[in-house]
Design an enzyme around this catalytic site. Structure first.
Site, short mmCIF file in Angstrom:
data_model
loop_
_atom_site.label_atom_id
_atom_site.label_comp_id
_atom_site.label_asym_id
_atom_site.label_seq_id
_atom_site.Cartn_x
_atom_site.Cartn_y
_atom_site.Cartn_z
N LYS A 13 0.85 -1.21 0.00
CA LYS A 13 0.00 0.00 0.00
C LYS A 13 0.88 1.26 0.00
CE LYS A 13 -2.04 -1.16 3.88
NZ LYS A 13 -1.35 -2.44 4.14
N ARG A 88 -9.73 0.87 8.62
CA ARG A 88 -9.30 -0.51 8.89
C ARG A 88 -10.34 -1.28 9.69
NH1 ARG A 88 -3.45 0.42 8.65
NH2 ARG A 88 -2.37 -1.52 9.01
N ARG A 122 11.73 -5.87 4.97
CA ARG A 122 11.46 -4.45 4.73
C ARG A 122 12.43 -3.56 5.51
NH1 ARG A 122 5.63 -1.94 5.51
NH2 ARG A 122 5.78 -2.95 7.53
N ARG A 152 11.36 -1.66 11.05
CA ARG A 152 10.24 -1.34 11.94
C ARG A 152 10.10 -2.41 13.02
NH1 ARG A 152 5.17 0.27 8.14
NH2 ARG A 152 4.09 -0.99 9.69
N ARG A 163 -0.49 -9.21 13.20
CA ARG A 163 -1.08 -8.25 12.24
C ARG A 163 -1.92 -8.98 11.19
NH1 ARG A 163 4.20 -5.30 10.56
NH2 ARG A 163 2.94 -4.13 9.08
P1 AP5 Z 1 4.89 -1.65 1.88
O1 AP5 Z 1 4.61 -0.78 0.72
O2 AP5 Z 1 5.60 -1.07 3.04
O3 AP5 Z 1 3.53 -2.40 2.33
P2 AP5 Z 1 2.29 -1.83 3.13
O4 AP5 Z 1 1.08 -2.50 2.59
O5 AP5 Z 1 2.30 -0.33 3.15
O6 AP5 Z 1 2.64 -2.45 4.54
P3 AP5 Z 1 2.51 -1.89 6.01
O7 AP5 Z 1 3.17 -2.93 6.89
O8 AP5 Z 1 3.04 -0.49 6.14
O9 AP5 Z 1 1.02 -1.93 6.21
P4 AP5 Z 1 0.33 -2.02 7.52
O10 AP5 Z 1 -1.03 -1.77 7.04
O11 AP5 Z 1 0.51 -3.22 8.33
O12 AP5 Z 1 1.08 -0.90 8.41
P5 AP5 Z 1 0.73 0.61 8.74
O13 AP5 Z 1 1.97 1.38 8.73
O14 AP5 Z 1 -0.44 1.07 7.96
O15 AP5 Z 1 5.69 -2.93 1.32
C1 AP5 Z 1 6.17 -3.94 2.19
C2 AP5 Z 1 7.52 -4.48 1.68
O16 AP5 Z 1 7.29 -5.17 0.44
C3 AP5 Z 1 8.57 -3.40 1.39
O17 AP5 Z 1 9.83 -3.89 1.73
C4 AP5 Z 1 8.48 -3.19 -0.13
O18 AP5 Z 1 9.70 -2.77 -0.67
C5 AP5 Z 1 8.07 -4.58 -0.60
N1 AP5 Z 1 7.20 -4.56 -1.78
C6 AP5 Z 1 6.12 -3.75 -1.98
N2 AP5 Z 1 5.55 -4.03 -3.17
C7 AP5 Z 1 6.28 -5.04 -3.74
C8 AP5 Z 1 6.19 -5.77 -4.96
N3 AP5 Z 1 5.22 -5.53 -5.87
N4 AP5 Z 1 7.10 -6.74 -5.19
C9 AP5 Z 1 8.09 -7.02 -4.28
N5 AP5 Z 1 8.24 -6.35 -3.11
C10 AP5 Z 1 7.34 -5.39 -2.83
O19 AP5 Z 1 0.20 0.43 10.26
C11 AP5 Z 1 1.10 0.06 11.29
C12 AP5 Z 1 0.31 -0.06 12.58
O20 AP5 Z 1 -0.29 1.21 12.92
C13 AP5 Z 1 -0.88 -1.05 12.55
O21 AP5 Z 1 -0.48 -2.38 12.81
C14 AP5 Z 1 -1.76 -0.47 13.65
O22 AP5 Z 1 -1.27 -0.79 14.94
C15 AP5 Z 1 -1.60 1.04 13.46
N6 AP5 Z 1 -2.59 1.60 12.54
C16 AP5 Z 1 -2.36 2.16 11.32
N7 AP5 Z 1 -3.50 2.56 10.75
C17 AP5 Z 1 -4.49 2.24 11.61
C18 AP5 Z 1 -5.90 2.39 11.59
N8 AP5 Z 1 -6.53 2.93 10.50
N9 AP5 Z 1 -6.60 1.94 12.64
C19 AP5 Z 1 -6.01 1.40 13.73
N10 AP5 Z 1 -4.66 1.21 13.82
C20 AP5 Z 1 -3.91 1.64 12.76
#
Ligand code: AP5
Length: 209
Positions: A13, A88, A122, A152, A163
């Site tokens: 994402k 979410r 990552r 992270r 997660r």
């Molecule tokens: P990346 O682009 O970082 O993936 P992502 O989907 O953004 O993953 P996140 O882990 O950031 O999502 P998340 O939803 O768990 O975390 P968030 O920060 O929102 O890609 C991942 C890896 O894959 C990278 O190394 C990249 O290079 C690689 N990659 C990407 N695309 C690729 C491809 N096509 N081919 C090969 N490699 C690829 O949330 C973190 C925490 O915050 C949550 O757990 C929760 O505690 C809290 N939080 C955030 N939002 C909320 C909410 N709305 N409500 C409640 N809690 C929340």
């Protein structure tokens, strides 16, 4: 244009959002980033959120909704935005619907085994925020700005497992929610990064959105 990027942790994402906003000219609003910044700055929100984030649980809706409301009120959101990682929960989706009408919800699909591999490798640049993978930056240096890369805390194996469980239980129901509203565009997130970006942009263009 108002967009949501939906998908499991590690689906890409953030990676895709960073690319798509360059083409669409709207800001990326990542609730994960807003929460991590609050933690870094030691704000009250950050202090409350830390335990949830590090264990892989969701931060309570009321905290996240306040944070998003504050961000959406800023002038750069007037002509649209890309929501990355929000909503979410059904409660968050309903709260969002009361204040904004979305144009599309992009659902990036990736199976669990690929997610585990992606998240364990990552790396994030503490200086410029760029996200990459050890396979793409084996020297541990940010390919964008040359500063050191970090890992992270919630990318450790037990937090990732949690997660995935939390995603299946609390976030996956949003797929059906947005499908019923005719807003869902599902894309295959296992393709090479550029191919995913092109598919997203083509699907948005097809819709005329
Ligand atoms: P990346 O682009 O970082 O993936 P992502 O989907 O953004 O993953 P996140 O882990 O950031 O999502 P998340 O939803 O768990 O975390 P968030 O920060 O929102 O890609 C991942 C890896 O894959 C990278 O190394 C990249 O290079 C690689 N990659 C990407 N695309 C690729 C491809 N096509 N081919 C090969 N490699 C690829 O949330 C973190 C925490 O915050 C949550 O757990 C929760 O505690 C809290 N939080 C955030 N939002 C909320 C909410 N709305 N409500 C409640 N809690 C929340």
């Amino acid at each position: 244009m108002k967009l949501i990027f939906l998908g499991p942790p590690g689906a890409g994402k953030g990676t895709q959002a960073e690319r798509v906003i360059e083409r669409l000219g709207v800001p990326q609003i990542s609730t994960g980033e807003l929460l991590r910044r609050a933690m870094k700055e030691g704000t009250e929100t950050g202090v409350k959120a830390r335990g949830y984030i590090e264990s892989g649980a969701l931060v309570p809706d009321e905290i996240v909704l306040d944070l998003v409301a504050e961000r959406l009120a800023q002038p750069d959101c007037q002509n649209g935005y890309l929501l990355d990682g929000f909503p979410r929960t059904l409660n968050q989706a309903e709260a969002l619907e009361r204040v904004a009408q979305m144009d599309a919800v992009v659902n990036i699909q990736v199976p669990d085994e690929v997610i585990v591999k992606r998240l364990s490798g990552r790396r994030v640049c503490a200086a410029c925020g760029h996200t990459t993978h050890v396979d793409l930056a084996p020297d541990g240096v940010c390919p964008k700005c040359g500063k050191p890369l970090t890992q992270r805390k919630d990318d450790d194996a037990s937090a990732v497992a949690n997660r995935l469980v939390v995603y299946a239980k609390q976030t996956q129901p949003l797929i059906e929610y947005y499908e019923k509203k005719g807003l869902l565009l599902s894309v295959d997130g296992c393709q090479e990064m550029n191919a995913v970006t092109e598919e997203i942009l083509a699907r948005l263009q097809e819709l005329g959105r």
